[in-house]
Design a protein around this motif. Structure first.
Motif, PDB file in Angstrom:
ATOM      1  N   ILE A  27       0.986  -1.164   0.074  1.00 19.54           N
ATOM      2  CA  ILE A  27      -0.015  -0.116   0.088  1.00 19.54           C
ATOM      3  C   ILE A  27       0.905   1.326  -0.012  1.00 19.54           C
ATOM      4  O   ILE A  27       0.579   2.295  -0.697  1.00 19.54           O
ATOM      5  CB  ILE A  27      -0.992   0.109   1.322  1.00 19.54           C
ATOM      6  N   ASP A  28       1.895   1.310   0.851  1.00 22.92           N
ATOM      7  CA  ASP A  28       2.791   2.567   0.913  1.00 22.92           C
ATOM      8  C   ASP A  28       3.917   2.408  -0.087  1.00 22.92           C
ATOM      9  O   ASP A  28       5.076   1.759   0.275  1.00 22.92           O
ATOM     10  CB  ASP A  28       3.430   2.620   2.249  1.00 22.92           C
ATOM     11  N   ASP A  29       3.616   3.104  -1.294  1.00 20.84           N
ATOM     12  CA  ASP A  29       4.652   3.448  -2.169  1.00 20.84           C
ATOM     13  C   ASP A  29       5.759   4.295  -2.006  1.00 20.84           C
ATOM     14  O   ASP A  29       6.750   4.410  -2.489  1.00 20.84           O
ATOM     15  CB  ASP A  29       4.157   3.768  -3.419  1.00 20.84           C
ATOM     16  N   ALA A  30       5.836   5.074  -0.633  1.00 22.30           N
ATOM     17  CA  ALA A  30       7.064   5.657  -0.229  1.00 22.30           C
ATOM     18  C   ALA A  30       7.700   5.188   1.116  1.00 22.30           C
ATOM     19  O   ALA A  30       8.088   6.213   1.785  1.00 22.30           O
ATOM     20  CB  ALA A  30       6.488   7.091  -0.223  1.00 22.30           C
ATOM     21  N   TYR A  31       7.455   3.941   1.360  1.00 23.25           N
ATOM     22  CA  TYR A  31       7.659   3.407   2.701  1.00 23.25           C
ATOM     23  C   TYR A  31       9.202   3.696   2.919  1.00 23.25           C
ATOM     24  O   TYR A  31       9.775   4.054   4.003  1.00 23.25           O
ATOM     25  CB  TYR A  31       7.488   2.049   2.779  1.00 23.25           C
ATOM     26  N   PHE A  32      10.156   3.032   2.062  1.00 25.91           N
ATOM     27  CA  PHE A  32      11.639   3.578   2.123  1.00 25.91           C
ATOM     28  C   PHE A  32      12.252   4.506   1.361  1.00 25.91           C
ATOM     29  O   PHE A  32      11.552   4.867   0.202  1.00 25.91           O
ATOM     30  CB  PHE A  32      12.319   2.063   1.340  1.00 25.91           C
ATOM     31  N   ARG A  33      13.004   5.259   2.086  1.00 26.36           N
ATOM     32  CA  ARG A  33      13.620   6.568   1.530  1.00 26.36           C
ATOM     33  C   ARG A  33      14.915   6.618   1.035  1.00 26.36           C
ATOM     34  O   ARG A  33      15.576   7.394   0.786  1.00 26.36           O
ATOM     35  CB  ARG A  33      13.138   7.868   2.375  1.00 26.36           C
ATOM     36  N   TRP A  34      15.808   5.502   1.591  1.00 27.46           N
ATOM     37  CA  TRP A  34      17.070   5.233   1.362  1.00 27.46           C
ATOM     38  C   TRP A  34      17.434   3.837   0.989  1.00 27.46           C
ATOM     39  O   TRP A  34      16.627   2.961   1.294  1.00 27.46           O
ATOM     40  CB  TRP A  34      17.699   5.265   2.898  1.00 27.46           C
ATOM     41  N   PRO A  35      18.515   3.523   0.067  1.00 30.15           N
ATOM     42  CA  PRO A  35      19.339   4.772  -0.566  1.00 30.15           C
ATOM     43  C   PRO A  35      18.587   5.348  -1.595  1.00 30.15           C
ATOM     44  O   PRO A  35      17.696   4.776  -2.261  1.00 30.15           O
ATOM     45  CB  PRO A  35      20.411   3.870  -1.110  1.00 30.15           C
ATOM     46  N   PRO A  36      18.926   6.606  -1.988  1.00 30.47           N
ATOM     47  CA  PRO A  36      17.832   7.162  -2.926  1.00 30.47           C
ATOM     48  C   PRO A  36      17.957   6.607  -4.307  1.00 30.47           C
ATOM     49  O   PRO A  36      17.018   6.562  -5.072  1.00 30.47           O
ATOM     50  CB  PRO A  36      18.620   8.704  -3.073  1.00 30.47           C
ATOM     51  N   GLY A  37      19.130   5.948  -4.729  1.00 29.82           N
ATOM     52  CA  GLY A  37      19.324   5.496  -5.777  1.00 29.82           C
ATOM     53  C   GLY A  37      18.502   4.133  -5.965  1.00 29.82           C
ATOM     54  O   GLY A  37      18.070   3.594  -7.267  1.00 29.82           O
ATOM     55  N   LEU A  38      18.117   3.465  -4.947  1.00 28.21           N
ATOM     56  CA  LEU A  38      17.214   2.481  -4.933  1.00 28.21           C
ATOM     57  C   LEU A  38      15.900   2.521  -4.417  1.00 28.21           C
ATOM     58  O   LEU A  38      15.323   1.401  -4.169  1.00 28.21           O
ATOM     59  CB  LEU A  38      18.106   1.049  -4.056  1.00 28.21           C
ATOM     60  N   ARG A  39      15.530   3.571  -4.040  1.00 22.55           N
ATOM     61  CA  ARG A  39      14.133   3.985  -3.682  1.00 22.55           C
ATOM     62  C   ARG A  39      13.048   3.369  -4.334  1.00 22.55           C
ATOM     63  O   ARG A  39      12.045   2.689  -3.709  1.00 22.55           O
ATOM     64  CB  ARG A  39      14.109   5.497  -3.392  1.00 22.55           C
ATOM     65  N   ASP A  40      13.071   3.263  -5.723  1.00 24.61           N
ATOM     66  CA  ASP A  40      11.832   2.729  -6.506  1.00 24.61           C
ATOM     67  C   ASP A  40      12.024   1.078  -6.369  1.00 24.61           C
ATOM     68  O   ASP A  40      11.003   0.581  -6.273  1.00 24.61           O
ATOM     69  CB  ASP A  40      12.058   3.185  -8.002  1.00 24.61           C
ATOM     70  N   VAL A  41      13.029   0.640  -6.333  1.00 22.17           N
ATOM     71  CA  VAL A  41      13.338  -0.901  -6.209  1.00 22.17           C
ATOM     72  C   VAL A  41      12.746  -1.311  -5.074  1.00 22.17           C
ATOM     73  O   VAL A  41      12.026  -2.033  -4.935  1.00 22.17           O
ATOM     74  CB  VAL A  41      14.716  -1.327  -6.493  1.00 22.17           C
ATOM     75  N   ALA A  42      13.235  -0.516  -3.861  1.00 22.85           N
ATOM     76  CA  ALA A  42      12.840  -0.979  -2.397  1.00 22.85           C
ATOM     77  C   ALA A  42      11.357  -0.805  -2.140  1.00 22.85           C
ATOM     78  O   ALA A  42      10.783  -1.641  -1.396  1.00 22.85           O
ATOM     79  CB  ALA A  42      13.583  -0.120  -1.499  1.00 22.85           C
ATOM     80  N   ASN A  43      10.678   0.069  -2.897  1.00 23.58           N
ATOM     81  CA  ASN A  43       9.320   0.426  -2.722  1.00 23.58           C
ATOM     82  C   ASN A  43       8.642   0.000  -3.788  1.00 23.58           C
ATOM     83  O   ASN A  43       7.127  -0.102  -3.606  1.00 23.58           O
ATOM     84  CB  ASN A  43       9.020   1.864  -2.815  1.00 23.58           C
ATOM     85  N   ASP A  44       9.038  -1.375  -4.558  1.00 17.80           N
ATOM     86  CA  ASP A  44       8.265  -2.136  -5.291  1.00 17.80           C
ATOM     87  C   ASP A  44       7.307  -2.972  -4.527  1.00 17.80           C
ATOM     88  O   ASP A  44       7.543  -3.476  -3.519  1.00 17.80           O
ATOM     89  CB  ASP A  44       9.238  -2.783  -6.324  1.00 17.80           C
TER      90      ASP A  44
END
Length: 134
Positions: A27-44
């Motif tokens: 549900i939360d697409d902005a849960y992880f904010r670190w590291p900035p370069g992997l933010r989209d992968v982490a929030n997949d």
């Protein structure tokens, strides 16, 4: 159905918990904010979906009532691996950002709970109750 749940209540509750954690991550697409370069992968949604699948698999194992040893073993291994990865990532996220909104401590407790549950399971026995190595 209630009698099957009372035979393995810890597995059932763990399955519900893993499913809830997975849904929260999806549900939360902005849960992880670190590291900035992997933010989209982490929030997949993939990691959340995997947790939901493991949780549902544990619930189905309980409701099946046949206590398949290999299915239980797979569920507990996958649950512990996913919770370990999530706990480590949340801990590193907290160390790097200083933001203490990550529940890494509670996830570490859930991980240790799953490991204790796996240790106490009868996955070292065959269906007839004899030892695997015998």
């Amino acid at each position: 159905m209630v009698s099957k749940i009372t035979k393995n209540p810890l597995h059932f509750l763990t399955g519900l918990g893993l499913s809830a954690i997975g849904i929260r991550l999806m549900i939360d697409d902005a849960y992880f904010r670190w590291p900035p370069g992997l933010r989209d992968v982490a929030n997949d949604d993939v990691s959340g979906f995997i947790l939901v699948l493991i949780g549902v698999s544990m619930i189905l194992w309980v409701l099946d009532g046949k206590a398949h040893i290999s299915w239980n073993r797979y569920n507990l291994i996958m649950a512990s691996v996913m919770m370990a990865l999530l706990t480590i990532y949340q801990f590193l996220h907290w160390v790097a950002t200083g933001i203490d909104t990550m529940p890494w401590i509670s996830n570490a407790v859930i991980l240790s709970y799953i490991i204790v549950m796996a240790r106490r399971s009868d996955s070292g026995k065959t269906n007839d109750g004899s030892d695997v190595g015998a």
